[in-house]
Design a protein around this motif. Structure first.
Motif, PDB file in Angstrom:
ATOM      1  N   GLY A 314       1.158  -0.800   0.145  1.00  0.00           N
ATOM      2  CA  GLY A 314      -0.074  -0.023  -0.448  1.00  0.00           C
ATOM      3  C   GLY A 314       0.865   1.367  -0.243  1.00  0.00           C
ATOM      4  N   ILE A 315       0.184   2.150  -0.192  1.00  0.00           N
ATOM      5  CA  ILE A 315       0.714   3.534  -0.484  1.00  0.00           C
ATOM      6  C   ILE A 315       0.028   4.492   0.145  1.00  0.00           C
ATOM      7  CG2 ILE A 315       0.413   3.699  -2.569  1.00  0.00           C
ATOM      8  CD1 ILE A 315       3.258   5.097  -3.173  1.00  0.00           C
ATOM      9  N   GLY A 316       0.611   5.617   0.761  1.00  0.00           N
ATOM     10  CA  GLY A 316      -0.415   6.953   1.072  1.00  0.00           C
ATOM     11  C   GLY A 316       0.851   8.110   2.021  1.00  0.00           C
ATOM     12  N   LEU A 317       0.153   7.932   3.167  1.00  0.00           N
ATOM     13  CA  LEU A 317       1.216   8.876   3.762  1.00  0.00           C
ATOM     14  C   LEU A 317       2.391   8.401   3.955  1.00  0.00           C
ATOM     15  CD1 LEU A 317      -1.317  10.123   7.087  1.00  0.00           C
ATOM     16  CD2 LEU A 317      -0.095  11.843   4.732  1.00  0.00           C
ATOM     17  N   THR A 318       2.625   6.870   3.363  1.00  0.00           N
ATOM     18  CA  THR A 318       3.786   6.711   3.296  1.00  0.00           C
ATOM     19  C   THR A 318       4.249   6.048   2.529  1.00  0.00           C
ATOM     20  OG1 THR A 318       3.152   5.158   4.725  1.00  0.00           O
ATOM     21  CG2 THR A 318       4.632   6.071   6.239  1.00  0.00           C
ATOM     22  N   THR A 319       5.587   5.507   1.742  1.00  0.00           N
ATOM     23  CA  THR A 319       5.534   5.242   0.791  1.00  0.00           C
ATOM     24  C   THR A 319       5.627   3.581   0.706  1.00  0.00           C
ATOM     25  OG1 THR A 319       7.645   5.414   1.037  1.00  0.00           O
ATOM     26  CG2 THR A 319       6.973   7.177  -0.590  1.00  0.00           C
ATOM     27  N   HIS A 320       5.065   3.186   2.150  1.00  0.00           N
ATOM     28  CA  HIS A 320       5.213   1.384   2.201  1.00  0.00           C
ATOM     29  C   HIS A 320       4.079   1.152   3.352  1.00  0.00           C
ATOM     30  CE1 HIS A 320       8.250  -1.043   0.076  1.00  0.00           C
ATOM     31  NE2 HIS A 320       7.733   0.319  -0.364  1.00  0.00           N
ATOM     32  N   GLU A 321       2.648   0.965   3.018  1.00  0.00           N
ATOM     33  CA  GLU A 321       1.797   0.296   3.996  1.00  0.00           C
ATOM     34  C   GLU A 321       0.595  -0.434   3.503  1.00  0.00           C
ATOM     35  OE1 GLU A 321       0.064   4.688   4.235  1.00  0.00           O
ATOM     36  OE2 GLU A 321      -1.329   3.981   3.614  1.00  0.00           O
ATOM     37  N   PRO A 322       0.546  -1.121   4.889  1.00  0.00           N
ATOM     38  CA  PRO A 322      -0.955  -1.810   4.799  1.00  0.00           C
ATOM     39  C   PRO A 322      -1.840  -0.917   3.169  1.00  0.00           C
ATOM     40  CG  PRO A 322      -0.421  -1.608   6.510  1.00  0.00           C
ATOM     41  CD  PRO A 322       0.063  -0.725   6.488  1.00  0.00           C
ATOM     42  N   PRO A 323      -2.718  -2.346   2.561  1.00  0.00           N
ATOM     43  CA  PRO A 323      -2.331  -3.923   2.079  1.00  0.00           C
ATOM     44  C   PRO A 323      -0.933  -4.081   1.650  1.00  0.00           C
ATOM     45  CG  PRO A 323      -3.782  -2.290   0.645  1.00  0.00           C
ATOM     46  CD  PRO A 323      -3.430  -1.667   1.267  1.00  0.00           C
ATOM     47  N   TYR A 324      -1.100  -5.499   1.868  1.00  0.00           N
ATOM     48  CA  TYR A 324       0.731  -5.604   1.075  1.00  0.00           C
ATOM     49  C   TYR A 324      -0.056  -7.105  -0.104  1.00  0.00           C
ATOM     50  CZ  TYR A 324       2.348  -3.003   4.403  1.00  0.00           C
ATOM     51  OH  TYR A 324       3.041  -1.932   5.450  1.00  0.00           O
ATOM     52  N   CYS A 338      -5.201   1.993  -2.369  1.00  0.00           N
ATOM     53  CA  CYS A 338      -3.942   1.859  -3.683  1.00  0.00           C
ATOM     54  C   CYS A 338      -2.990   1.996  -3.067  1.00  0.00           C
ATOM     55  CB  CYS A 338      -3.970   3.648  -3.385  1.00  0.00           C
ATOM     56  SG  CYS A 338      -5.054   4.605  -3.823  1.00  0.00           S
ATOM     57  N   PHE A 339      -2.128   1.007  -4.160  1.00  0.00           N
ATOM     58  CA  PHE A 339      -1.113  -0.352  -3.723  1.00  0.00           C
ATOM     59  C   PHE A 339      -0.337   0.055  -5.138  1.00  0.00           C
ATOM     60  CE2 PHE A 339      -4.982  -2.389  -4.263  1.00  0.00           C
ATOM     61  CZ  PHE A 339      -4.691  -3.498  -5.684  1.00  0.00           C
ATOM     62  N   SER A 340       0.687  -1.005  -4.548  1.00  0.00           N
ATOM     63  CA  SER A 340       1.741  -1.350  -5.935  1.00  0.00           C
ATOM     64  C   SER A 340       1.366  -2.651  -6.860  1.00  0.00           C
ATOM     65  CB  SER A 340       2.894  -0.778  -5.621  1.00  0.00           C
ATOM     66  OG  SER A 340       3.902  -2.331  -4.595  1.00  0.00           O
ATOM     67  N   VAL A 341       1.561  -2.884  -7.590  1.00  0.00           N
ATOM     68  CA  VAL A 341       2.344  -4.112  -8.527  1.00  0.00           C
ATOM     69  C   VAL A 341       3.519  -3.901  -9.299  1.00  0.00           C
ATOM     70  CG1 VAL A 341       1.448  -5.741  -9.843  1.00  0.00           C
ATOM     71  CG2 VAL A 341      -0.691  -3.637  -9.016  1.00  0.00           C
ATOM     72  N   GLU A 342       4.376  -4.818  -8.608  1.00  0.00           N
ATOM     73  CA  GLU A 342       5.929  -4.053  -8.917  1.00  0.00           C
ATOM     74  C   GLU A 342       6.102  -6.087  -9.193  1.00  0.00           C
ATOM     75  OE1 GLU A 342       8.265  -2.760  -6.064  1.00  0.00           O
ATOM     76  OE2 GLU A 342       6.591  -2.127  -4.871  1.00  0.00           O
ATOM     77  N   PRO A 343       6.362  -6.883 -10.053  1.00  0.00           N
ATOM     78  CA  PRO A 343       6.907  -8.000 -10.177  1.00  0.00           C
ATOM     79  C   PRO A 343       8.513  -7.334 -10.782  1.00  0.00           C
ATOM     80  CG  PRO A 343       5.013  -7.851 -12.282  1.00  0.00           C
ATOM     81  CD  PRO A 343       4.849  -6.853 -10.830  1.00  0.00           C
ATOM     82  N   GLY A 344       8.999  -8.500  -9.955  1.00  0.00           N
ATOM     83  CA  GLY A 344      11.058  -8.479 -10.669  1.00  0.00           C
ATOM     84  C   GLY A 344      11.323  -9.709 -11.224  1.00  0.00           C
ATOM     85  N   ILE A 345      12.878  -9.973 -12.234  1.00  0.00           N
ATOM     86  CA  ILE A 345      13.306 -11.530 -12.090  1.00  0.00           C
ATOM     87  C   ILE A 345      14.817 -10.694 -12.024  1.00  0.00           C
ATOM     88  CG2 ILE A 345      14.121 -12.834 -13.707  1.00  0.00           C
ATOM     89  CD1 ILE A 345      11.581 -12.922 -15.163  1.00  0.00           C
ATOM     90  N   TYR A 346      15.393 -11.252 -10.747  1.00  0.00           N
ATOM     91  CA  TYR A 346      16.417 -11.060 -10.873  1.00  0.00           C
ATOM     92  C   TYR A 346      17.471 -11.779 -10.613  1.00  0.00           C
ATOM     93  CZ  TYR A 346      13.850  -7.756  -8.450  1.00  0.00           C
ATOM     94  OH  TYR A 346      12.102  -6.207  -7.711  1.00  0.00           O
ATOM     95  N   LEU A 347      18.707 -11.827 -11.413  1.00  0.00           N
ATOM     96  CA  LEU A 347      19.267 -13.296 -12.132  1.00  0.00           C
ATOM     97  C   LEU A 347      20.743 -13.070 -11.823  1.00  0.00           C
ATOM     98  CD1 LEU A 347      18.470 -13.292 -15.893  1.00  0.00           C
ATOM     99  CD2 LEU A 347      17.633 -14.478 -13.735  1.00  0.00           C
ATOM    100  N   PRO A 348      20.838 -13.286 -10.123  1.00  0.00           N
ATOM    101  CA  PRO A 348      22.343 -12.756 -10.054  1.00  0.00           C
ATOM    102  C   PRO A 348      23.633 -12.851 -10.471  1.00  0.00           C
ATOM    103  CG  PRO A 348      20.990 -14.653  -8.721  1.00  0.00           C
ATOM    104  CD  PRO A 348      20.760 -14.729  -9.976  1.00  0.00           C
ATOM    105  N   GLY A 349      24.395 -12.062 -10.183  1.00  0.00           N
ATOM    106  CA  GLY A 349      25.573 -11.394 -10.916  1.00  0.00           C
ATOM    107  C   GLY A 349      25.961 -11.322 -12.700  1.00  0.00           C
ATOM    108  N   ARG A 350      24.409 -10.768 -12.908  1.00  0.00           N
ATOM    109  CA  ARG A 350      24.061 -10.649 -14.435  1.00  0.00           C
ATOM    110  C   ARG A 350      23.297  -9.517 -14.586  1.00  0.00           C
ATOM    111  NH1 ARG A 350      21.403 -14.843 -17.664  1.00  0.00           N
ATOM    112  NH2 ARG A 350      21.901 -13.220 -19.319  1.00  0.00           N
ATOM    113  N   PHE A 351      21.546  -9.219 -14.292  1.00  0.00           N
ATOM    114  CA  PHE A 351      20.892  -8.328 -14.631  1.00  0.00           C
ATOM    115  C   PHE A 351      19.365  -8.673 -13.602  1.00  0.00           C
ATOM    116  CE2 PHE A 351      20.109 -10.302 -18.417  1.00  0.00           C
ATOM    117  CZ  PHE A 351      19.126 -10.485 -18.587  1.00  0.00           C
ATOM    118  N   GLY A 352      18.999  -7.450 -13.926  1.00  0.00           N
ATOM    119  CA  GLY A 352      17.666  -7.567 -12.890  1.00  0.00           C
ATOM    120  C   GLY A 352      16.826  -6.685 -13.925  1.00  0.00           C
ATOM    121  N   VAL A 353      15.399  -6.903 -13.679  1.00  0.00           N
ATOM    122  CA  VAL A 353      14.701  -6.037 -14.251  1.00  0.00           C
ATOM    123  C   VAL A 353      12.958  -6.235 -13.342  1.00  0.00           C
ATOM    124  CG1 VAL A 353      12.346  -6.352 -16.087  1.00  0.00           C
ATOM    125  CG2 VAL A 353      14.906  -6.908 -16.231  1.00  0.00           C
TER     126      VAL A 353
END
Length: 384
Positions: A314-324, A338-353
């Motif tokens: 969640g986001i509001g008066l702070t950038t991280h808050e419930p719900p999760y 109001c909340f974020s949708v932020e999936p990612g892929i992280y390949l160690p030693g190479r790159f992330g998205v």
């Protein structure tokens, strides 16, 4: 931040008192920080070792003589701060001032029920919680996040308007930063530019400017540092802060020069996962359904072990808050969350998205789902 009208804060306290009663609580205890700003439009500047506490009794223990039906709340504050609170709090609030040398926790305890059960701000100092326990043996305390997870989660139209403005400011920052050079510069140089641009676009506070180049992109919370950005790097940009008191938080991944086939493929998987998470916001859905939808796309593409965090917050008066938005969170999504949708892929030693938008659930202009508060390109942007 620009305060809301007095009745807004009074209504928030009233709703909190009702939620507390339904949760079987005797009241809520609000300490300085975003919770106090939410209920009083006031932020304390006094050192935190001095007790400042807003006591809001649960509905059913409210005085019928309260003016205009306002939930009767009492602010226990150091005498040196009392005038500041009375002058700057929005709307009427009763103040109990204490002086250095007094037992302020005993004074607060006299406004509470011995043996009662109270929700208290997550950020309350242990110093004060333990002292309240000593003053009122048998009284129990639970953090807002557990006892009242919906306390600030559902935003009003006025709050959503501020979040939308903050999101638009962040989008404008992205539009500018991708026109500037990346290759040959340090991560910290780009981070400093993001900070300056956020302030130019209406942010009074910058909370983070993550710039994660190349292999650093595989660390979701890598701090921008002296790493040089090179031609051929994927660069994760995650930045946000507060504009008129409400948060922005967006992530885009850019590429310096032309990407490889694999880099495009990974980015496309994350973009599809982010879209799936967004589309999972629908009537009857639980918070965990957003996480499941995004994670399913990444799992099916064979990258499941490389998606190493929850899908949103969640986001509001702070950038991280419930719900999760995380597996195991069965809370139903409600209109105005109001909340974020932020999936990612992280390949160690190479790159992330990672790709991140803030969304609002079930607004009037999207009654069957969600509306994004970020609209910068989600396609892979090539920078110089």
């Amino acid at each position: 931040m620009t305060p809301f009208a007095p009745h807004v804060y009074a209504d928030r306290r009233r709703r909190a008192a009702e939620q507390a009663a339904r949760a079987g609580l005797d009241g809520i205890l609000v300490t300085p920080g975003p919770d106090m700003t939410y209920f009083l439009g006031y932020t304390s500047d006094t050192a935190a070792e001095r007790l400042t506490l807003l006591v809001v009794p649960a509905a059913g223990t409210v005085s019928e003589s309260a003016p205009d039906g306002i939930t009767e709340a009492l602010a226990v504050v150091p005498r040196l701060e009392a005038h500041d609170l009375e002058r700057n709090a929005v709307g009427p609030v009763e103040v109990l001032a204490w002086s250095d040398g007094d037992d302020e926790h005993a004074a607060a305890g006299r406004q509470m029920r011995a043996g009662g059960r109270y929700a208290i701000s997550d950020s309350a100092w242990a110093l004060h919680v333990l002292a309240l326990q000593r003053s009122l043996p048998g009284t129990s305390y639970e953090p807002f996040t557990l006892a009242l997870p919906m306390l600030r989660a559902v935003k009003s139209s006025e709050e959503i308007a501020r979040l939308a403005a903050a999101g638009a400011g962040a989008d404008a920052v992205f539009a500018e930063i991708v026109q500037r050079p990346f290759a040959g510069r340090r991560e910290s140089d780009v981070a400093a530019e993001l900070d300056a641009l956020l302030r130019e676009h209406g942010h009074e506070q910058v909370d983070f400017t993550l710039v994660c180049a190349g292999a650093n992109g595989a660390d979701p919370h890598h701090d921008a540092g002296p790493t040089l950005i090179h031609e051929g790097d994927l660069v994760v940009l995650d930045f946000g802060g507060l504009a008129d008191g409400y948060g922005s938080d967006t992530t885009r991944t850019v590429h310096v020069g032309e990407p490889t086939v694999e880099e495009r493929e990974v980015h496309d998987v994350v973009r599809a996962a982010q879209q799936a998470g967004f589309e999972a916001v629908r009537p009857g859905a639980a918070c965990q359904d957003v996480d499941r939808a995004a994670r399913r796309v990444i799992d099916d593409a064979g990258y499941g072990e490389h998606f190493i965090h929850r899908t949103g917050h969640g986001i509001g008066l702070t950038t991280h808050e419930p719900p999760y938005m995380v597996e195991g969170e069965g809370l139903p999504i409600e209109a105005g969350m109001c909340f974020s949708v932020e999936p990612g892929i992280y390949l160690p030693g190479r790159f992330g998205v990672r790709i991140e938008d803030i969304v609002v659930a079930f607004p009037e202009d999207a009654p069957q789902g969600a509306r994004r508060l970020n609209e910068s390109p989600r396609e892979l942007v090539v920078v110089g």
